[in-house]
Motif scaffolding. Structure first.
Motif, PDB file in Angstrom:
ATOM      1  N   LYS A 177      33.456   8.757 -13.683  1.00 23.82           N
ATOM      2  CA  LYS A 177      33.631   8.388 -12.286  1.00 23.82           C
ATOM      3  C   LYS A 177      33.128   6.984 -11.991  1.00 23.82           C
ATOM      4  CE  LYS A 177      34.780  10.486  -9.212  1.00 23.82           C
ATOM      5  NZ  LYS A 177      36.105  10.390  -8.553  1.00 23.82           N
ATOM      6  N   ARG A 178      31.938   6.667 -12.488  1.00 24.72           N
ATOM      7  CA  ARG A 178      31.416   5.321 -12.279  1.00 24.72           C
ATOM      8  C   ARG A 178      30.268   5.073 -13.245  1.00 24.72           C
ATOM      9  NH1 ARG A 178      26.864   5.330  -8.719  1.00 24.72           N
ATOM     10  NH2 ARG A 178      26.445   7.403  -7.868  1.00 24.72           N
ATOM     11  N   THR A 179      29.992   3.808 -13.467  1.00 26.13           N
ATOM     12  CA  THR A 179      28.854   3.406 -14.293  1.00 26.13           C
ATOM     13  C   THR A 179      28.076   2.344 -13.545  1.00 26.13           C
ATOM     14  OG1 THR A 179      29.981   1.608 -15.460  1.00 26.13           O
ATOM     15  CG2 THR A 179      30.222   3.833 -16.376  1.00 26.13           C
ATOM     16  N   GLY A 180      26.789   2.292 -13.784  1.00 23.98           N
ATOM     17  CA  GLY A 180      25.950   1.281 -13.165  1.00 23.98           C
ATOM     18  C   GLY A 180      24.669   1.129 -13.940  1.00 23.98           C
ATOM     19  N   GLY A 181      24.454  -0.046 -14.505  1.00 25.36           N
ATOM     20  CA  GLY A 181      23.288  -0.217 -15.354  1.00 25.36           C
ATOM     21  C   GLY A 181      23.379   0.714 -16.549  1.00 25.36           C
ATOM     22  N   ARG A 182      22.318   1.487 -16.773  1.00 23.97           N
ATOM     23  CA  ARG A 182      22.315   2.435 -17.888  1.00 23.97           C
ATOM     24  C   ARG A 182      22.839   3.808 -17.489  1.00 23.97           C
ATOM     25  NH1 ARG A 182      16.645   2.996 -18.794  1.00 23.97           N
ATOM     26  NH2 ARG A 182      17.203   4.441 -20.464  1.00 23.97           N
ATOM     27  N   LYS A 183      23.193   4.001 -16.223  1.00 23.80           N
ATOM     28  CA  LYS A 183      23.600   5.324 -15.745  1.00 23.80           C
ATOM     29  C   LYS A 183      25.123   5.468 -15.714  1.00 23.80           C
ATOM     30  CE  LYS A 183      19.486   6.118 -12.901  1.00 23.80           C
ATOM     31  NZ  LYS A 183      18.981   6.430 -11.539  1.00 23.80           N
ATOM     32  N   TRP A 184      25.572   6.606 -16.250  1.00 18.31           N
ATOM     33  CA  TRP A 184      26.995   6.946 -16.233  1.00 18.31           C
ATOM     34  C   TRP A 184      27.162   8.275 -15.511  1.00 18.31           C
ATOM     35  CZ3 TRP A 184      30.926   5.092 -20.133  1.00 18.31           C
ATOM     36  CH2 TRP A 184      30.555   3.857 -20.683  1.00 18.31           C
ATOM     37  N   PHE A 185      28.079   8.305 -14.539  1.00 17.41           N
ATOM     38  CA  PHE A 185      28.326   9.500 -13.744  1.00 17.41           C
ATOM     39  C   PHE A 185      29.711  10.046 -14.095  1.00 17.41           C
ATOM     40  CE2 PHE A 185      25.337   6.845 -11.523  1.00 17.41           C
ATOM     41  CZ  PHE A 185      24.380   7.738 -11.044  1.00 17.41           C
ATOM     42  N   LEU A 186      29.739  11.319 -14.510  1.00 17.40           N
ATOM     43  CA  LEU A 186      30.991  11.945 -14.928  1.00 17.40           C
ATOM     44  C   LEU A 186      31.260  13.205 -14.126  1.00 17.40           C
ATOM     45  CD1 LEU A 186      29.909  10.311 -17.573  1.00 17.40           C
ATOM     46  CD2 LEU A 186      31.697  11.603 -18.740  1.00 17.40           C
ATOM     47  N   GLU A 187      32.498  13.650 -14.188  1.00 17.27           N
ATOM     48  CA  GLU A 187      32.909  14.869 -13.490  1.00 17.27           C
ATOM     49  C   GLU A 187      33.872  15.642 -14.380  1.00 17.27           C
ATOM     50  OE1 GLU A 187      35.258  15.967  -9.322  1.00 17.27           O
ATOM     51  OE2 GLU A 187      33.904  14.243  -9.400  1.00 17.27           O
ATOM     52  N   ALA A 188      33.849  16.956 -14.252  1.00 12.20           N
ATOM     53  CA  ALA A 188      34.762  17.802 -15.032  1.00 12.20           C
ATOM     54  C   ALA A 188      35.248  18.969 -14.206  1.00 12.20           C
ATOM     55  CB  ALA A 188      34.067  18.311 -16.299  1.00 12.20           C
ATOM     56  N   HIS A 189      36.467  19.400 -14.488  1.00 11.05           N
ATOM     57  CA  HIS A 189      37.047  20.599 -13.895  1.00 11.05           C
ATOM     58  C   HIS A 189      37.473  21.538 -15.013  1.00 11.05           C
ATOM     59  CE1 HIS A 189      38.426  18.207 -10.072  1.00 11.05           C
ATOM     60  NE2 HIS A 189      37.109  18.258 -10.198  1.00 11.05           N
ATOM     61  N   VAL A 190      37.239  22.834 -14.831  1.00 12.07           N
ATOM     62  CA  VAL A 190      37.744  23.857 -15.750  1.00 12.07           C
ATOM     63  C   VAL A 190      38.870  24.595 -15.037  1.00 12.07           C
ATOM     64  CG1 VAL A 190      37.224  25.908 -17.106  1.00 12.07           C
ATOM     65  CG2 VAL A 190      35.485  24.136 -16.814  1.00 12.07           C
ATOM     66  N   LEU A 191      40.032  24.658 -15.676  1.00  9.33           N
ATOM     67  CA  LEU A 191      41.182  25.350 -15.102  1.00  9.33           C
ATOM     68  C   LEU A 191      41.685  26.409 -16.070  1.00  9.33           C
ATOM     69  CD1 LEU A 191      41.492  22.038 -14.399  1.00  9.33           C
ATOM     70  CD2 LEU A 191      43.247  22.979 -12.917  1.00  9.33           C
ATOM     71  N   ASP A 192      42.190  27.505 -15.513  1.00 12.86           N
ATOM     72  CA  ASP A 192      42.779  28.538 -16.353  1.00 12.86           C
ATOM     73  C   ASP A 192      44.261  28.247 -16.572  1.00 12.86           C
ATOM     74  OD1 ASP A 192      44.161  29.339 -14.039  1.00 12.86           O
ATOM     75  OD2 ASP A 192      42.848  31.068 -13.681  1.00 12.86           O
ATOM     76  N   HIS A 193      44.963  29.165 -17.246  1.00 13.02           N
ATOM     77  CA  HIS A 193      46.352  28.909 -17.613  1.00 13.02           C
ATOM     78  C   HIS A 193      47.283  28.854 -16.408  1.00 13.02           C
ATOM     79  CE1 HIS A 193      46.347  33.301 -17.186  1.00 13.02           C
ATOM     80  NE2 HIS A 193      47.653  33.224 -17.056  1.00 13.02           N
ATOM     81  N   GLU A 194      46.806  29.343 -15.252  1.00  9.96           N
ATOM     82  CA  GLU A 194      47.607  29.279 -14.033  1.00  9.96           C
ATOM     83  C   GLU A 194      47.285  28.046 -13.201  1.00  9.96           C
ATOM     84  OE1 GLU A 194      46.839  32.974 -12.096  1.00  9.96           O
ATOM     85  OE2 GLU A 194      48.312  34.064 -13.321  1.00  9.96           O
ATOM     86  N   GLY A 195      46.356  27.231 -13.673  1.00 10.90           N
ATOM     87  CA  GLY A 195      45.976  26.029 -12.950  1.00 10.90           C
ATOM     88  C   GLY A 195      44.922  26.252 -11.893  1.00 10.90           C
ATOM     89  N   SER A 196      44.315  27.439 -11.876  1.00  7.05           N
ATOM     90  CA  SER A 196      43.269  27.736 -10.905  1.00  7.05           C
ATOM     91  C   SER A 196      41.942  27.154 -11.369  1.00  7.05           C
ATOM     92  CB  SER A 196      43.133  29.244 -10.709  1.00  7.05           C
ATOM     93  OG  SER A 196      44.327  29.797 -10.187  1.00  7.05           O
ATOM     94  N   MET A 197      41.205  26.567 -10.434  1.00  7.04           N
ATOM     95  CA  MET A 197      39.907  25.984 -10.752  1.00  7.04           C
ATOM     96  C   MET A 197      38.884  27.102 -10.933  1.00  7.04           C
ATOM     97  SD  MET A 197      38.921  22.603 -10.677  1.00  7.04           S
ATOM     98  CE  MET A 197      39.656  21.878  -9.201  1.00  7.04           C
ATOM     99  N   THR A 198      38.234  27.152 -12.085  1.00  9.72           N
ATOM    100  CA  THR A 198      37.228  28.183 -12.336  1.00  9.72           C
ATOM    101  C   THR A 198      35.809  27.640 -12.328  1.00  9.72           C
ATOM    102  OG1 THR A 198      37.400  27.919 -14.736  1.00  9.72           O
ATOM    103  CG2 THR A 198      38.878  29.525 -13.696  1.00  9.72           C
ATOM    104  N   ALA A 199      35.650  26.339 -12.569  1.00  5.66           N
ATOM    105  CA  ALA A 199      34.322  25.721 -12.523  1.00  5.66           C
ATOM    106  C   ALA A 199      34.479  24.217 -12.355  1.00  5.66           C
ATOM    107  CB  ALA A 199      33.532  26.018 -13.794  1.00  5.66           C
ATOM    108  N   THR A 200      33.485  23.606 -11.745  1.00  7.05           N
ATOM    109  CA  THR A 200      33.445  22.150 -11.615  1.00  7.05           C
ATOM    110  C   THR A 200      32.050  21.673 -11.996  1.00  7.05           C
ATOM    111  OG1 THR A 200      32.894  22.353  -9.271  1.00  7.05           O
ATOM    112  CG2 THR A 200      35.214  22.010  -9.822  1.00  7.05           C
ATOM    113  N   THR A 201      31.972  20.454 -12.473  1.00  5.20           N
ATOM    114  CA  THR A 201      30.706  19.927 -12.969  1.00  5.20           C
ATOM    115  C   THR A 201      30.572  18.456 -12.628  1.00  5.20           C
ATOM    116  OG1 THR A 201      30.847  21.415 -14.870  1.00  5.20           O
ATOM    117  CG2 THR A 201      29.268  19.632 -15.012  1.00  5.20           C
ATOM    118  N   LYS A 202      29.344  18.074 -12.281  1.00  2.00           N
ATOM    119  CA  LYS A 202      28.986  16.675 -12.169  1.00  2.00           C
ATOM    120  C   LYS A 202      27.827  16.429 -13.118  1.00  2.00           C
ATOM    121  CE  LYS A 202      30.615  15.935  -7.453  1.00  2.00           C
ATOM    122  NZ  LYS A 202      30.252  15.483  -6.073  1.00  2.00           N
ATOM    123  N   SER A 203      27.865  15.309 -13.817  1.00  2.00           N
ATOM    124  CA  SER A 203      26.821  15.058 -14.814  1.00  2.00           C
ATOM    125  C   SER A 203      26.380  13.609 -14.794  1.00  2.00           C
ATOM    126  CB  SER A 203      27.318  15.427 -16.220  1.00  2.00           C
ATOM    127  OG  SER A 203      28.396  14.587 -16.591  1.00  2.00           O
TER     128      SER A 203
END
Length: 212
Positions: A177-203
């Motif tokens: 998603k973005r970087t700044g200095g030594r910090k990196w911010f990421l995001e993830a989505h988990v989807l099933d075979h029907e395209g439904s969101m089952t989990a989301t993550t920020k790291s």
């Protein structure tokens, strides 16, 4: 992640199983990512490979069986492997709206990763998310800004939206998603075979300080 070889060498030279590619190519929601017109290129999910030491045993051994997670197919954006397209700002924010993911992983989940009957253990999902996000960060790091230092996990926040059934197949889509200095911010989505969101993550990943 400390390896005998650099991450660039591993992701560029380790073989991608054609059997795994063929398997996921038969899955309707995975097939578009493997078409010739797809913007993605299969790459090794490097922690599934034996590094010749005691590293990565959880992913390369413990959950790399026919009854746990027999297949993981990773893909990243094709332009990461085209030098003429690597003129990207070293530290820049990504757009607020989510574009096509930077790194994608299709995972086959079997019965030995359950908590409740026919339901994937939340801890297994968290591990998959952390690992895929870490590989996304490493791939982006070496092919886009070409940073030299690794990016250990500092924080992972997982929101579970619905159970993930087993056996089954999921896709994990990840973004830097973005970087700044030594910090990196990421995001993830988990989807099933029907395209439904089952989990989301920020790291958050924090680049190691240079030893120089």
């Amino acid at each position: 992640m400390m390896y005998k070889h650099t991450y660039r060498e591993l992701i560029s030279k380790l073989p991608v199983s054609q059997e795994d590619v063929d398997f996921f190519a038969q899955i309707p929601f995975a097939r578009p990512h493997l078409d010739k017109s797809s913007p993605y290129h299969p790459v090794p999910f490097v922690t599934r490979y034996d590094q010749g030491d005691l590293s990565d045993k959880f992913f390369s051994n413990a959950i790399h069986t026919n009854d746990t997670i027999p297949r993981i197919l990773a893909l990243t954006r094709k332009e990461y492997f085209l030098p003429s397209l690597l003129n990207v700002e070293k530290e820049s924010d990504q757009p607020e709206g989510l574009e096509e993911p930077h790194f994608v992983a299709f995972c086959q989940l079997e019965s030995d990763v359950t908590r409740y009957i026919n339901t994937t253990h939340g801890g297994v999902l968290a591990a998959l998310l952390d690992e895929t996000l870490g590989l996304c960060a490493e791939t982006y790091r070496v092919f886009i800004p070409d940073e030299q230092e690794h990016l250990p996990t500092a924080r992972v926040e997982v929101d579970y939206h619905s159970p993930v059934p087993t056996p089954g197949i999921i896709v994990i889509k990840t973004w830097v998603k973005r970087t700044g200095g030594r910090k990196w911010f990421l995001e993830a989505h988990v989807l099933d075979h029907e395209g439904s969101m089952t989990a989301t993550t920020k790291s958050l990943y924090i680049r190691l300080k240079s030893q120089l």
